[in-house]
Design an enzyme around this catalytic site. Structure first.
Site, PDB file in Angstrom:
ATOM      1  N   GLU A 226       6.218   5.317  21.008  1.00 48.34           N
ATOM      2  CA  GLU A 226       6.458   3.862  21.040  1.00 48.34           C
ATOM      3  C   GLU A 226       5.359   3.159  21.830  1.00 48.34           C
ATOM      4  O   GLU A 226       4.885   2.088  21.444  1.00 48.34           O
ATOM      5  CB  GLU A 226       7.832   3.590  21.635  1.00 48.34           C
ATOM      6  CG  GLU A 226       8.198   2.129  21.736  1.00 48.34           C
ATOM      7  CD  GLU A 226       7.849   1.535  23.091  1.00 48.34           C
ATOM      8  OE1 GLU A 226       7.484   0.335  23.143  1.00 48.34           O
ATOM      9  OE2 GLU A 226       7.941   2.262  24.082  1.00 48.34           O
TER      10      GLU A 226
ATOM     11  N   ASP B   1       2.973   0.465  19.911  1.00 50.60           N
ATOM     12  CA  ASP B   1       2.915  -0.924  20.359  1.00 50.60           C
ATOM     13  C   ASP B   1       1.470  -1.412  20.374  1.00 50.60           C
ATOM     14  O   ASP B   1       1.153  -2.514  19.921  1.00 50.60           O
ATOM     15  CB  ASP B   1       3.550  -1.027  21.745  1.00 50.60           C
ATOM     16  CG  ASP B   1       3.441  -2.419  22.333  1.00 50.60           C
ATOM     17  OD1 ASP B   1       4.089  -3.346  21.821  1.00 50.60           O
ATOM     18  OD2 ASP B   1       2.694  -2.593  23.327  1.00 50.60           O
TER      19      ASP B   1
ATOM     20  N   ASP C 205      11.704  -0.268  19.040  1.00 48.13           N
ATOM     21  CA  ASP C 205      10.984   0.908  19.534  1.00 48.13           C
ATOM     22  C   ASP C 205      10.752   1.924  18.418  1.00 48.13           C
ATOM     23  O   ASP C 205       9.676   2.539  18.336  1.00 48.13           O
ATOM     24  CB  ASP C 205      11.776   1.580  20.662  1.00 48.13           C
ATOM     25  CG  ASP C 205      11.771   0.780  21.951  1.00 48.13           C
ATOM     26  OD1 ASP C 205      10.967  -0.171  22.064  1.00 48.13           O
ATOM     27  OD2 ASP C 205      12.568   1.105  22.853  1.00 48.13           O
TER      28      ASP C 205
ATOM     29  N   GLU D 212       7.858   0.900  16.161  1.00 48.65           N
ATOM     30  CA  GLU D 212       6.582   1.156  16.832  1.00 48.65           C
ATOM     31  C   GLU D 212       6.280   2.647  16.878  1.00 48.65           C
ATOM     32  O   GLU D 212       5.126   3.066  16.698  1.00 48.65           O
ATOM     33  CB  GLU D 212       6.610   0.561  18.233  1.00 48.65           C
ATOM     34  CG  GLU D 212       6.592  -0.961  18.224  1.00 48.65           C
ATOM     35  CD  GLU D 212       6.762  -1.583  19.590  1.00 48.65           C
ATOM     36  OE1 GLU D 212       6.379  -2.759  19.757  1.00 48.65           O
ATOM     37  OE2 GLU D 212       7.278  -0.906  20.507  1.00 48.65           O
TER      38      GLU D 212
END
Length: 209
Positions: free
Chosen positions: A31, A35, A100, A103
């Site tokens: 994650e 991101d 999350d 990502e």
């Protein structure tokens, strides 16, 4: 689940779908990477395809990488049955977890595709994020936009101080100890939304009309 990408390393996919409450081999590190990849690729798209100034580009990117938008994509991809959660969650998947997972999947695709990682991650984003239709975005939730913008660009405490006045409410928006803007409205929420609107215009030089 149909994300239009076939993982060669199935363990990588499994990890991207596993919450920390379920296993130490979970999506948290993925994650983190995802991101950054998402921010870069969405930013790259708008840099190449949108002639607006930096402030508006920041708002556009913030919309597409926001928790709300990622959670909507999670639902669109029907991923709820794929996520592995600990028993304490009783199968309830929060908006934050949904974001999350998206990502983490982006990072998973990037790592799994190796030398074609960025290309495959870009294909996933272009297929599902609908970036081409950015001009159709209508978002008048200024409080939400302001929160996303500040969290993405500053490290500070944010708060609204809202008090009743003769014709409704007055709301002052603060970053740490600094008063950034003041808004007025017939309701508390209306005053805070106006204060947030003015703050966006001041901090990011964006005309919200």
């Amino acid at each position: 689940m149909n994300i239009n990408y076939n993982f060669k390393d199935k363990k990588l996919l499994d990890r991207a779908l596993t919450h920390s409450s379920k296993s130490e081999l979970n999506y948290e590190r993925l994650e983190f990477l995802g991101d950054s990849i998402l921010d870069f690729l969405v930013g790259e798209y708008f840099f190449k395809n949108c002639r607006d100034d930096e402030g508006k580009l920041t708002v556009l990117r913030s919309h597409y990488v926001s928790e709300n938008n990622l959670a909507k994509l999670f639902d669109k991809l029907n991923l709820s049955g794929e996520v592995k959660l600990g028993k304490s969650y009783q199968g309830e998947i929060s908006k934050a977890i949904k974001a999350d997972v998206i990502e983490a999947l982006i990072a998973g695709i990037y790592l799994d595709a190796k030398e074609k990682g960025i290309e495959k991650a870009r294909e996933f984003i272009m297929r599902y994020f609908d970036l081409e239709n950015y001009k159709s975005i209508v978002d008048d939730n200024y409080k939400s936009r302001l929160q996303e913008l500040i969290q993405g660009n500053f490290k500070c405490k944010m708060q609204y101080v809202t008090v009743a006045c003769d014709d409704g409410f007055e709301s002052s928006f603060y970053m740490d100890e600094d008063k950034i803007s003041v808004g007025y409205g017939k309701s508390k929420l209306e005053a805070e939304q106006q204060s947030a609107k003015f703050a966006i215009e001041k901090l990011f030089l964006i005309d919200n009309k």
